[in-house]
Design a protein around this motif. Structure first.
Motif, mmCIF file in Angstrom:
data_model
loop_
_atom_site.group_PDB
_atom_site.id
_atom_site.type_symbol
_atom_site.label_atom_id
_atom_site.label_comp_id
_atom_site.label_asym_id
_atom_site.label_seq_id
_atom_site.Cartn_x
_atom_site.Cartn_y
_atom_site.Cartn_z
ATOM 1 N N GLU A 12 17.338 -44.305 19.078
ATOM 2 C CA GLU A 12 18.079 -43.047 19.022
ATOM 3 C C GLU A 12 19.560 -43.311 18.771
ATOM 4 O O GLU A 12 20.206 -42.642 17.953
ATOM 5 N N ARG A 13 20.093 -44.302 19.455
ATOM 6 C CA ARG A 13 21.510 -44.634 19.290
ATOM 7 C C ARG A 13 21.785 -45.116 17.860
ATOM 8 O O ARG A 13 22.783 -44.736 17.247
ATOM 9 N N THR A 14 20.906 -45.918 17.315
ATOM 10 C CA THR A 14 21.067 -46.434 15.955
ATOM 11 C C THR A 14 20.914 -45.331 14.921
ATOM 12 O O THR A 14 21.651 -45.285 13.929
ATOM 13 N N VAL A 62 23.787 -44.638 12.170
ATOM 14 C CA VAL A 62 23.550 -44.831 10.742
ATOM 15 C C VAL A 62 23.786 -43.535 9.975
ATOM 16 O O VAL A 62 24.448 -43.533 8.926
ATOM 17 N N ASN A 63 23.272 -42.425 10.459
ATOM 18 C CA ASN A 63 23.517 -41.146 9.789
ATOM 19 C C ASN A 63 25.008 -40.826 9.741
ATOM 20 O O ASN A 63 25.516 -40.328 8.724
ATOM 21 N N ARG A 64 25.685 -41.132 10.813
ATOM 22 C CA ARG A 64 27.132 -40.883 10.868
ATOM 23 C C ARG A 64 27.854 -41.764 9.834
ATOM 24 O O ARG A 64 28.782 -41.304 9.153
ATOM 25 N N ALA A 65 27.411 -42.999 9.704
ATOM 26 C CA ALA A 65 28.045 -43.921 8.754
ATOM 27 C C ALA A 65 27.822 -43.478 7.313
ATOM 28 O O ALA A 65 28.738 -43.479 6.489
ATOM 29 N N TRP A 66 26.584 -43.121 6.964
ATOM 30 C CA TRP A 66 26.315 -42.681 5.583
ATOM 31 C C TRP A 66 27.124 -41.426 5.270
ATOM 32 O O TRP A 66 27.642 -41.279 4.159
ATOM 33 N N GLU A 67 27.231 -40.520 6.226
ATOM 34 C CA GLU A 67 27.968 -39.270 6.002
ATOM 35 C C GLU A 67 29.428 -39.553 5.685
ATOM 36 O O GLU A 67 30.046 -38.848 4.882
ATOM 37 N N ALA A 68 29.990 -40.582 6.298
ATOM 38 C CA ALA A 68 31.411 -40.900 6.132
ATOM 39 C C ALA A 68 31.644 -41.975 5.081
ATOM 40 O O ALA A 68 32.787 -42.431 4.921
ATOM 41 N N TYR A 69 30.595 -42.381 4.347
ATOM 42 C CA TYR A 69 30.685 -43.458 3.346
ATOM 43 C C TYR A 69 31.148 -44.774 3.975
ATOM 44 O O TYR A 69 31.756 -45.607 3.308
ATOM 45 N N TYR A 71 13.939 -38.526 6.693
ATOM 46 C CA TYR A 71 14.811 -39.530 7.277
ATOM 47 C C TYR A 71 14.983 -39.241 8.759
ATOM 48 O O TYR A 71 15.151 -38.075 9.153
ATOM 49 N N PRO A 72 14.938 -40.259 9.610
ATOM 50 C CA PRO A 72 15.126 -40.018 11.050
ATOM 51 C C PRO A 72 16.460 -39.318 11.318
ATOM 52 O O PRO A 72 17.497 -39.717 10.789
ATOM 53 N N ALA A 73 16.401 -38.291 12.131
ATOM 54 C CA ALA A 73 17.606 -37.520 12.462
ATOM 55 C C ALA A 73 17.968 -37.742 13.921
ATOM 56 O O ALA A 73 17.087 -37.854 14.774
ATOM 57 N N PRO A 74 19.250 -37.823 14.245
ATOM 58 C CA PRO A 74 19.645 -38.002 15.647
ATOM 59 C C PRO A 74 19.312 -36.764 16.463
ATOM 60 O O PRO A 74 19.231 -35.650 15.954
ATOM 61 N N GLY A 75 19.083 -36.977 17.772
ATOM 62 C CA GLY A 75 18.802 -35.873 18.664
ATOM 63 C C GLY A 75 17.334 -35.536 18.793
ATOM 64 O O GLY A 75 16.962 -34.614 19.518
ATOM 65 N N SER A 76 16.475 -36.293 18.127
ATOM 66 C CA SER A 76 15.047 -35.987 18.190
ATOM 67 C C SER A 76 14.428 -36.463 19.496
ATOM 68 O O SER A 76 13.344 -36.020 19.871
ATOM 69 N N ARG A 77 15.089 -37.379 20.193
ATOM 70 C CA ARG A 77 14.584 -37.822 21.501
ATOM 71 C C ARG A 77 15.761 -38.077 22.439
ATOM 72 O O ARG A 77 16.883 -38.330 21.983
ATOM 73 N N ARG A 78 15.498 -38.013 23.719
ATOM 74 C CA ARG A 78 16.553 -38.162 24.725
ATOM 75 C C ARG A 78 17.090 -39.592 24.722
ATOM 76 O O ARG A 78 16.336 -40.554 24.586
#
Length: 889
Positions: free
Chosen positions: A618-620, A624-631, A723-730
């Motif tokens: 979950e942390r990863t 990763v999504n945050r990194a791709w969003e910010a290039y 693509y795995p999205a954050p927040g899907s599990r605690r």
């Protein structure tokens, strides 16, 4: 889910890369759907030269573009990555003309029609180069929409744009000073001239006054241009020369006199002699001076760079031979007054490196001021975002100082200028070929020149979509979402697209621009054939696999920085791929084939290691999504590497081995203990987490992830999997903290064994004290795993007493006591450790003294001070452990 066939023992990317690319393309996954309810995400490929091949810079941009397009596609966007190539007017024509020269002929001898047949044949021969190389890199382009800048659809757009701009008064023809390449025999834009500092000379010579009353001494770095001088300029406030203004000087070699003029804009009275020769036809500043004063403009050069008939006795000489001849003739006439070495910037042709000449010529120009202002507004308003944002100032500075653009080129390969001339001097500009003058009806001939390649490239976002027609593609995909390209074409291409496409559509062509650095060698040097440090991306793919090459390039892509690339990095990331492959083999060989999907697993019922790896996943996923969003491609790759290599392969797989080998941990549950581990849970989590990790990795390592996923029983292609999205599990903070403590104890024990120099198999006794009851219960259930991973002969939790002679430390918030077995250290080992302890204590004393010095801690850079503190902490820990081993207080 049936049990898949076993994975091969050897990781061999060549065995599956081509197969998976064909499967993706054949599935239609690369092509967006029209119409679609999905939001669009569009990237246009910066079109490489059609006759070239991918270099490592292309490989970087292809990797980052493919990463973004795969990520957005998996997120559910209607993703389009539109590929294409550029006709590259000068570069391609030069290549074909070289071939003709080898055959003993030339384009002039062939004539325009036959020459263009050769050009198209050349293009046909090499047209598949780029697409073949891009596919080898894994580029998921929609090849059904592949474009070429000379395709009929794109050519129509170019012609329409020219005519519209002409009708608006923004394109005009004028006799003006331009940059001329005597080798390529064409005009160049200012951006196609590379200014290099060279060691040359500066020569003083005298012009005699026509009335015989004296002389004026001028200085020049190009003596041959004096053959075209039409004035000598002085500053109006310069008392030395004020009385000479209006007088005439006599040219020593041609029958011509010209005036002494006063011009404050051109002349700096403190520089040189304070008198400046003026050559309006061969210097941009002199041209502007000539316009202000109505001076004659005398061209002294042929197109090939030789002196023409206006050069009097020097006619026919090459420009550089003429330089020497003019200097010799001035000396013979007694007019030389001195010389000195002088380092100055000299313009060179970007294509062939020939020294460029300022040259008076009739050319077509495009007025840029209005379009530049609109392009500035697009960035300043946020309509277009440039990343990294420090490039914004550079972009603004160029546009604020932009000059009109010379758009005509004296070539045959390209978009021919749609202007037609009659014998009476009328010009007809038309979107369609005409045979008669629109003014007088007389026969016409079309302008022989073509447009600058960057004119058609500037229309790339709209011409590829079918503009000027109102096409479904224009409605669905324009403006595009993202442009990824090198910073070196920010002006050549990016700014021109914003100007031109914005002018014609009222909308900027893309929402965001990500500018990459340059790929350099391991020593930071620019790659070139002469240096022998060029890396061919296809050679690298064959040696390391496409995934390792892609991961290397993405991991190095820090915003605003060049990329130092060497083979060791690719070796390291191939090892990463091998590590992933071997971990997947281990997991696969333990699967029964009936494991539930990860979402179907009840996380609350899982044991601590499984809860922990889900939390790390979950942390990863969020990182990763945050990194791709910010290039932040480097950050995304770092997070993936940490999770796959360290968390999953090094820790979770090792923690899972007891359960996956069929051994169920059956310690009685104590108060606060997590549930016991069961093999079926471990298998489900091991498979499910690995599948999610493969999805996270897929945009950057598409081939190996797709291959492994199928061996794990994935029912669909990863390229079309969400693509795995954050927040899907605690995010299980408790599990993270407990396993971090577990890891710290294991690592501390391993580090101690290495520090003391014990063989890896030497058993150690370990006691953990001061452990809270709930933590003790959780760690007790991992006792077998801790003993195996730390190499322990015994493990005690919160014992009543610590054995005498134990080496004490703190790891992960737990008090650790390590006991060496009797006889583990002989006298020789103890002597060696004593010597090492003395050396460590000396280093520690030096480090402590440095940190006690306020002049260091207050003046040194923060990172240097932080590094010194970290080193002192490391030395103190090492000293404490060595002293404890030797039984010293």
């Amino acid at each position: 889910m049936s049990r898949p066939e076993p994975m091969p023992t050897r990781f061999d990317p060549t065995s599956f890369e081509g197969r998976w690319y064909a499967a993706w393309e054949g599935s239609g996954a690369f092509a967006p759907v029209l119409p679609s309810e999905k939001p669009p995400f569009v990237i246009l490929i910066p079109p490489p030269n059609v006759t070239g091949k991918l270099h490592i810079g292309h490989a970087l941009q292809f990797t980052l573009q493919d990463l973004m397009i795969r990520w957005r596609r998996m997120q559910g966007f209607n993703a389009l990555w539109l590929p294409g190539t550029d006709h590259a007017g000068i570069a391609t024509q030069v290549m074909v003309e070289r071939e003709l020269a080898k055959e003993g002929t030339s384009r002039r001898e062939l004539g325009r029609e036959r020459f263009l047949e050769r050009m198209w044949a050349w293009k046909a021969q090499y047209k598949d180069n780029i697409s073949h190389q891009a596919k080898a890199m894994g580029a998921s382009c929609d090849w059904s929409r592949e474009r070429f800048t000379l395709d009929p659809m794109l050519s129509r757009a170019v012609r329409h744009a020219f005519v519209q701009l002409h009708d608006e008064g923004l394109i005009y023809r004028a006799h003006r000073l331009i940059n001329w390449c005597p080798r390529c025999l064409t005009a160049l834009s200012d951006l196609e001239v590379v200014h290099k500092d060279v060691d040359g000379g500066m020569w003083d010579f005298a012009y005699p006054l026509a009335d015989g009353s004296g002389e004026l001494i001028v200085a020049t770095v190009r003596p041959e241009t004096m053959l075209g001088d039409t004035a000598v300029a002085v500053h109006p406030d310069d008392e030395r020369y004020r009385h000479l203004v209006g007088k005439l000087v006599r040219h020593p070699f041609v029958d011509r006199t010209f005036p002494v003029i006063a011009d404050a804009a051109l002349v700096d009275p403190a520089f040189g002699t304070g008198a400046v020769k003026v050559t309006p036809a061969h210097d941009p500043n002199d041209f502007a001076t000539g316009e202000r004063h109505g001076l004659a403009k005398i061209n002294i050069l042929t197109e090939e760079g030789a002196i023409n008939g206006n050069g009097g006795p020097f006619a026919g000489l090459d420009r550089f031979a003429a330089r020497k001849a003019v200097l010799a003739a001035l000396a013979e006439k007694g007019l030389r007054r001195g010389d000195k070495t002088h380092r100055h910037a000299v313009g060179h042709c970007q294509r062939c490196d020939t020294v460029v000449e300022p040259y008076l010529s009739m050319q077509w120009f495009c007025s840029m001021r209005g379009m530049a202002d609109a392009a500035l507004a697009a960035v300043r308003s946020g309509e277009v975002r440039i990343v990294p944002d420090f490039w914004v100032a550079t972009y603004e500075n160029w546009l604020e100082n932009i000059m009109d653009w010379c758009i005509s080129r004296q070539l045959w390969w390209g978009h021919r200028i749609p202007a037609f001339y009659c014998a009476d001097g009328h010009t007809t500009v038309s979107e369609h070929d005409v045979t008669a003058c629109a003014t007088c009806g007389k026969p016409v001939e079309q302008d022989p020149d073509v447009l600058d390649t960057w004119f058609s490239s500037g229309l790339w976002p709209v011409s590829t979509m079918g503009w000027p027609d109102d096409t479904p593609e224009m409605r669905a995909f324009y403006p595009t979402s993202l442009l990824i390209t090198g910073f070196d074409i920010l002006f050549f291409w990016v700014a021109r697209m914003i100007m031109m496409c914005g002018h014609f559509t009222g909308k900027a062509p893309f929402a965001q621009v990500h500018l990459t650095g340059l790929v350099r060698d391991a020593h930071g040097q620019k790659m070139s054939k002469t240096k022998g440090n060029v890396m061919d991306p296809l050679d690298l793919v064959r040696e390391y696999g496409a995934d390792a090459v892609r991961f290397t390039l993405a991991a190095l892509a820090s915003p605003g920085r060049d990329l130092p690339l060497d083979n060791k990095r690719m070796e390291g990331y191939r090892a990463f791929a091998t590590k992933l492959w071997n971990a997947a083999r281990f997991v696969q060989m333990h699967l029964d084939g009936d494991e539930p999907a990860l979402d179907a697993v009840d996380a609350a019922s899982l044991a601590l290691p499984e809860r922990w790896i889900l939390a790390e996943l979950e942390r990863t996923t969020a990182a990763v999504n945050r990194a791709w969003e910010a290039y932040r491609f480097d950050d995304g790759c770092r997070a993936l590497y940490q999770f796959v290599w360290n968390d999953y392969c090094d820790w979770f797989v090792e923690l899972a081995k007891l359960a996956l080998h069929g051994d169920v941990v059956t310690q009685p549950a104590a108060a606060g203990a997590t549930p016991p581990r069961h093999g079926e849970d471990v298998r489900a989590v091991a498979r499910g987490v690995l599948l999610d990790a493969l999805k996270l990795l897929h945009p950057v390592m598409p081939f190996i992830t797709e291959e492994i996923a199928q061996y794990l029983g994935s029912e669909r292609l990863l390229i079309t999997t969400p693509y795995p999205a954050p927040g899907s599990r605690r995010l299980d903070e408790e599990a993270l903290a407990l396993i971090e403590a577990f890891q710290a104890v294991v690592q501390e024990t391993r580090s101690y064994r290495h520090l003391v120099g014990l063989p890896p198999g030497t058993p150690l006794e370990l006691s953990l004290t001061g452990v809270a009851p709930e933590r003790a219960a959780a760690l007790a259930q991992l006792a077998a795993e801790m003993q195996r991973l730390a190499g322990l002969s015994s493990l005690q939790l919160n014992p009543a007493a610590i054995p005498a002679g134990a080496i004490r430390d703190i790891a992960g918030g737990v008090n650790v006591a390590i006991v060496l077995p009797d006889g583990a250290l002989g006298e020789a080992e103890r002597t060696r450790l004593a010597v090492e302890l003395a050396q460590v204590e000396r280093e520690l004393a030096s480090a402590s003294a440095r940190l006690a010095d306020e002049s260091f801690t207050t003046r040194a850079p923060e990172d240097v001070v932080a590094g010194a503190r970290a080193r002192a902490t490391e030395l103190a820990h090492k000293a404490r452990m060595l002293a404890g081993t030797l039984g010293r207080p």
